[in-house]
Structures are given as C-alpha cells and as structure tokens.
Motif scaffolding. Sequence first.
Motif, mmCIF file in Angstrom:
data_model
loop_
_atom_site.group_PDB
_atom_site.id
_atom_site.type_symbol
_atom_site.label_atom_id
_atom_site.label_comp_id
_atom_site.label_asym_id
_atom_site.label_seq_id
_atom_site.Cartn_x
_atom_site.Cartn_y
_atom_site.Cartn_z
ATOM 1 N N VAL A 71 0.855 -1.188 0.000
ATOM 2 C CA VAL A 71 0.000 0.000 0.000
ATOM 3 C C VAL A 71 0.892 1.239 0.000
ATOM 4 C CG1 VAL A 71 -1.759 1.281 1.279
ATOM 5 C CG2 VAL A 71 -1.849 -1.217 1.191
ATOM 6 N N GLU A 72 0.568 2.194 -0.875
ATOM 7 C CA GLU A 72 1.346 3.442 -0.919
ATOM 8 C C GLU A 72 0.613 4.495 -0.091
ATOM 9 O OE1 GLU A 72 1.645 5.435 -4.716
ATOM 10 O OE2 GLU A 72 3.553 6.353 -4.144
ATOM 11 N N GLU A 73 1.296 4.956 0.964
ATOM 12 C CA GLU A 73 0.599 5.823 1.911
ATOM 13 C C GLU A 73 1.105 7.252 1.991
ATOM 14 O OE1 GLU A 73 -0.952 3.436 5.587
ATOM 15 O OE2 GLU A 73 1.024 2.693 4.984
ATOM 16 N N SER A 94 3.303 6.247 -19.440
ATOM 17 C CA SER A 94 3.973 7.401 -20.051
ATOM 18 C C SER A 94 3.299 8.734 -19.705
ATOM 19 C CB SER A 94 4.016 7.224 -21.566
ATOM 20 O OG SER A 94 2.692 6.996 -22.033
ATOM 21 N N ASP A 95 2.087 8.666 -19.109
ATOM 22 C CA ASP A 95 1.451 9.926 -18.678
ATOM 23 C C ASP A 95 2.289 10.589 -17.570
ATOM 24 O OD1 ASP A 95 0.506 7.468 -17.555
ATOM 25 O OD2 ASP A 95 -1.029 8.530 -16.400
ATOM 26 N N TRP A 96 3.189 9.839 -16.974
ATOM 27 C CA TRP A 96 4.046 10.360 -15.893
ATOM 28 C C TRP A 96 5.460 10.676 -16.377
ATOM 29 C CZ3 TRP A 96 1.997 11.725 -11.358
ATOM 30 C CH2 TRP A 96 0.772 11.168 -10.995
ATOM 31 N N GLY A 117 -7.293 5.841 -25.025
ATOM 32 C CA GLY A 117 -8.741 5.703 -25.137
ATOM 33 C C GLY A 117 -9.473 5.097 -23.949
ATOM 34 N N ILE A 118 -8.767 4.826 -22.868
ATOM 35 C CA ILE A 118 -9.499 4.323 -21.693
ATOM 36 C C ILE A 118 -8.883 4.901 -20.418
ATOM 37 C CG2 ILE A 118 -8.130 2.162 -21.618
ATOM 38 C CD1 ILE A 118 -11.071 1.027 -20.633
ATOM 39 N N SER A 119 -9.756 5.281 -19.489
ATOM 40 C CA SER A 119 -9.270 5.808 -18.204
ATOM 41 C C SER A 119 -10.333 5.618 -17.132
ATOM 42 C CB SER A 119 -8.950 7.296 -18.329
ATOM 43 O OG SER A 119 -10.151 8.014 -18.492
HETATM 44 N N1 C2G Z 1 -2.390 3.438 -17.250
HETATM 45 C C1 C2G Z 1 -2.141 3.067 -18.579
HETATM 46 N N2 C2G Z 1 -3.117 3.280 -19.517
HETATM 47 C C2 C2G Z 1 -4.299 3.833 -19.182
HETATM 48 C C3 C2G Z 1 -4.562 4.200 -17.851
HETATM 49 C C4 C2G Z 1 -3.570 3.981 -16.897
HETATM 50 O O1 C2G Z 1 -1.077 2.574 -18.921
HETATM 51 N N3 C2G Z 1 -5.213 4.052 -20.147
HETATM 52 C C5 C2G Z 1 -1.336 3.213 -16.231
HETATM 53 C C6 C2G Z 1 -0.854 4.485 -15.532
HETATM 54 O O2 C2G Z 1 0.075 5.194 -16.319
HETATM 55 C C7 C2G Z 1 -0.267 3.927 -14.256
HETATM 56 C C8 C2G Z 1 -1.169 2.726 -13.958
HETATM 57 O O3 C2G Z 1 -1.839 2.399 -15.185
HETATM 58 O O4 C2G Z 1 1.050 3.493 -14.464
HETATM 59 C C9 C2G Z 1 -2.177 3.008 -12.859
HETATM 60 O O5 C2G Z 1 -2.955 4.133 -13.232
HETATM 61 P P1 C2G Z 1 -3.836 4.908 -12.161
HETATM 62 O O6 C2G Z 1 -4.667 3.946 -11.434
HETATM 63 O O7 C2G Z 1 -4.488 6.044 -12.847
HETATM 64 O O8 C2G Z 1 -2.776 5.447 -11.100
HETATM 65 P P2 C2G Z 1 -1.915 6.769 -11.174
HETATM 66 O O9 C2G Z 1 -2.678 7.948 -10.688
HETATM 67 O O10 C2G Z 1 -1.312 6.902 -12.520
HETATM 68 O O11 C2G Z 1 -0.793 6.479 -10.057
HETATM 69 O O12 C2G Z 1 1.837 6.796 -6.898
HETATM 70 C C10 C2G Z 1 0.859 6.517 -7.851
HETATM 71 C C11 C2G Z 1 1.478 6.421 -9.173
HETATM 72 O O13 C2G Z 1 2.248 7.543 -9.328
HETATM 73 C C12 C2G Z 1 0.550 6.298 -10.390
#
Ligand code: C2G
Length: 445
Positions: A71-73, A94-96, A117-119
Amino acid sequence: MIRVITYGTYDLLHKGHIRLLERAKELGDYLIVGVTADNFDRSRGKINVQQTLAERIEAVKATGLADEIIVEEYEGQKIDDIRRYGVDIFTVGSDWKGHFDYLNEYCKVVYLERTQGISSSGLRADSCGIRLGLVGESPILNKVVNESRMVNGIDISGIFSETTKFLSEKLDVVNFSLFKELLDNSDAIYIISNPQRHYCQIKEALLLGKHVLCESPICIKQVEWVELQKIAAEQSCVLMDSIKTAYSTAYYRLLLLAKSGQIGKVVSVEATCTSLDYLQKADSDDIKYIWNSINAWGPTALLPIFQILGTEYLSKTIISHPLNNNSDFDAFTKINFIYPEAVASMIVGQGVKSEGNLIISGTKGYIYVPAPWWKTDYFELRFENPVENKRYFYQLDGEGIRYELVSFVKSIRTKEIFFYVSKDVSKAIVGVIEDFNSRKEFVQI
Ligand code: C2G
C-alpha cells in the motif's frame, strides 16, 4: 532475480491497467504493485476514487500478475520501497513521463506507453453524468461551480435565482426564469435560497424525482422535515444537508479523535461563528435574501455539539439580540445546552464580531481549533503537561465543498448513504431553528 515495482490507484480496473501490469511483469522476474491508500489519493487531488482500497487491492490480486501487493501511503514512499525491497526497475505509464526521473538515483526508471482511449475518470463519468441545477442567491454558488469542476460526473445545468447580485462574479451558466424549467433540465439541485423557501422548493424537486443537496437547515419546521424525508424515500431520491465544515478533513479528523477518547470524556463543547462583511455590503432591499445569524451560522455551530454530545439534550436557553429592531434578523444569538453529563454553547452573529474558535473540553485534555474553525486546516490537542500537546495539519481543499459533492454523487450513484451529517443531526438542527422562530426557551436582550 530482477525485481520490478509499479504504483497506481487502479480504480475500476480496466484494460489500460492490465496491459501496464503485463508489460511491467515482462520487465523482470518479480512484480511488486503499490496500490494507493485513500488518504494518499485525497492528498494528491484524486478525490472521487469510487472503490475502496480493499476492493482495488482485490482487483489487482485477481489479475494474477502481482507477486506482491503493498500500500502506498505517503509522499516519498517510493524511495523507501525501492531500498527496502531491493528493487531494480521502477515503471509507470507514459502519462508520468519525466515525473519520476529522480528515482534514477536508486534504480532504473522505465516509462511504458499508456493505453490510449481508456481511463478510470472516463469510466466514472460514464457511470453517472449528473446535471446539477443551482438555486438561490449567494456567493457560495460561485464556489460550488468552481468546485464541481474537480468532481467527475457533475455538469452544472443552470441556475434559478431571484437576483444574481450576490454572486462574486458572473456565472457562465444558463439562467432559468422558472424553477420548474431548471428542474426539467436537471437530475439534481443544490439549494441555497432563503430557508423559508426550502420546503416548497425541495418538495417540488423530490416529487419530480430530482435529488437534492440543500444548505442546512433543510427546512424550518420538524413536521416539514419528516414529510420531506418520507417523500425522498418514496421517490428513491437523495436528500442531503449541505454543511461544508462536515466534509473538511481537519474537522472530520478532530471529531474522530474526540470520539476515540483522546481527551477523555467530553464535558463541554463551545463553538463560535461570526461574520460582518456580508451584511455590511447589503442595502435594505437585500435583507430578504440574507440569512439571519441563526440560519446562516447555526447549522455549522451546532454541528460539533450534536455530533459529539448527541442530539438528546435535556434543555437549552436561546439568548438573542435583534438587528435594528427587525425582530426576525438576529444580530447575535447564543444558545446554551444542558446534557445529562455535559454542557455546550454556541455563539453566532452577523452583527457582532468574536473569536471564531472551537473548544472541546474533556477529562484528560482539550481540543483547540483556532479561528476560523469552520474552515481550518489545523488543530491542537492540549494537555496539562504541554510536552504532551499534539498539533495536527491537514490540507483544506475547497473548504470541504468538493468532498461534499463527491459524497452527494456517490449517494446518488450507489443509492447508499454517504452523508457526513446524519439524519438525527439534520433533524435536531431544524428543531433548534424552529424553537428560535417560535421563541421557545427564548430570551430576547
Ligand atoms: N495506465 C495506462 N493506460 C491507461 C490508464 C492507466 O497505462 N489508459 C497506467 C498508468 O500510467 C499507471 C497505472 O496504469 O502506471 C495506474 O494508473 P492509475 O490507477 O491512474 O494510477 P496513477 O494515478 O497513474 O498512479 O503513486 C501513484 C502512481 O504515481 C501512479
């Protein structure tokens, strides 16, 4: 053995998450998945995660891809985890990109292409797109509109207002001249009209199957409160009190501390809420739109009293002073409550200024919340020996409004109650307003 770590919220687990986990697993031999704790998500602005931590962990487990789930707290935990688990590769979508480059000092960092296309946000928005109509005359409407942008699944449908002169700035929404028209274009409404009008407006909305979030007091008579609750139940509609403070993190946490015996048995609650500026800006024509002191501040000041000591007080005395001999508008009201083993008092005023703090006294110590306590991000637990004192800091995002909207949406969507103001507290608040209006247990000074 190559150890890989990745993190996420994994709300409403979807194929984007699963593809990421699959590719993360392929990077090494052992995959550790960090699932964010609810508090951590809140503090980083993810406020309407729909599943609990346990449900999200369960979903990740069910993929069969994680060798270990943690768990990340807290902020900075990734560095601790990488060291503790001897991690070789940190990976994330890659959004990060760029965001976690600082971890290169501890292990290899890999950004994997995000699935297009999915979130989770999209899934949450699809599951309920609630059109929220606004009703009333108050600058708080501006705050509600701004805060609604932070909450997935709410679209402001328009406003029904007798005058927009109290708005802090013009709202870019449709102005409906008829209440019925607003209702026809909304799934739910937020009401902050004068409390005298709440009953009729709520009843009309509920009978049309619309959910209602109403600035407390919900109405001004308990018989009306009972009737509205009955209609809401029959219509399967949510009828929820709006008291922002109830949803502020610091207030909610101090409530839990008080209830868990940290200051011993609570013997006294004292709450003061005053303001002057709203009244000073208004001219005589506006007075009908301005809530008198007991309506404007009473529900907030009564909240800690009823939430900590309960609603079954033995007696109370209402002491009030009118503004300019206008008998309905109280410049100042003080109410003393007697409970079997405790006392409470509240002071509210729009024509006086006082120190707006909250003090909860117990047999072992007391909780002190400095002014303005109703929108605080900080409080203290104080004891006889000052070395034992503790200070608590929390983020105050949107004065509680966004969390209140999240609770409202969640209650509508799940048909379960996520209110932080329980029905008995809501009813007791209406009871106090009713006694004030009928001059019961009342002394005028
Ligand atoms: N992800 C993905 N494709 C998507 C949606 C999400 O590859 N369409 C990936 C995100 O980039 C992430 C992981 O799935 O690596 C989990 O996504 P989230 O649940 O949205 O979590 P996130 O807010 O990205 O947390 O400490 C938390 C981390 O920094 C990432």
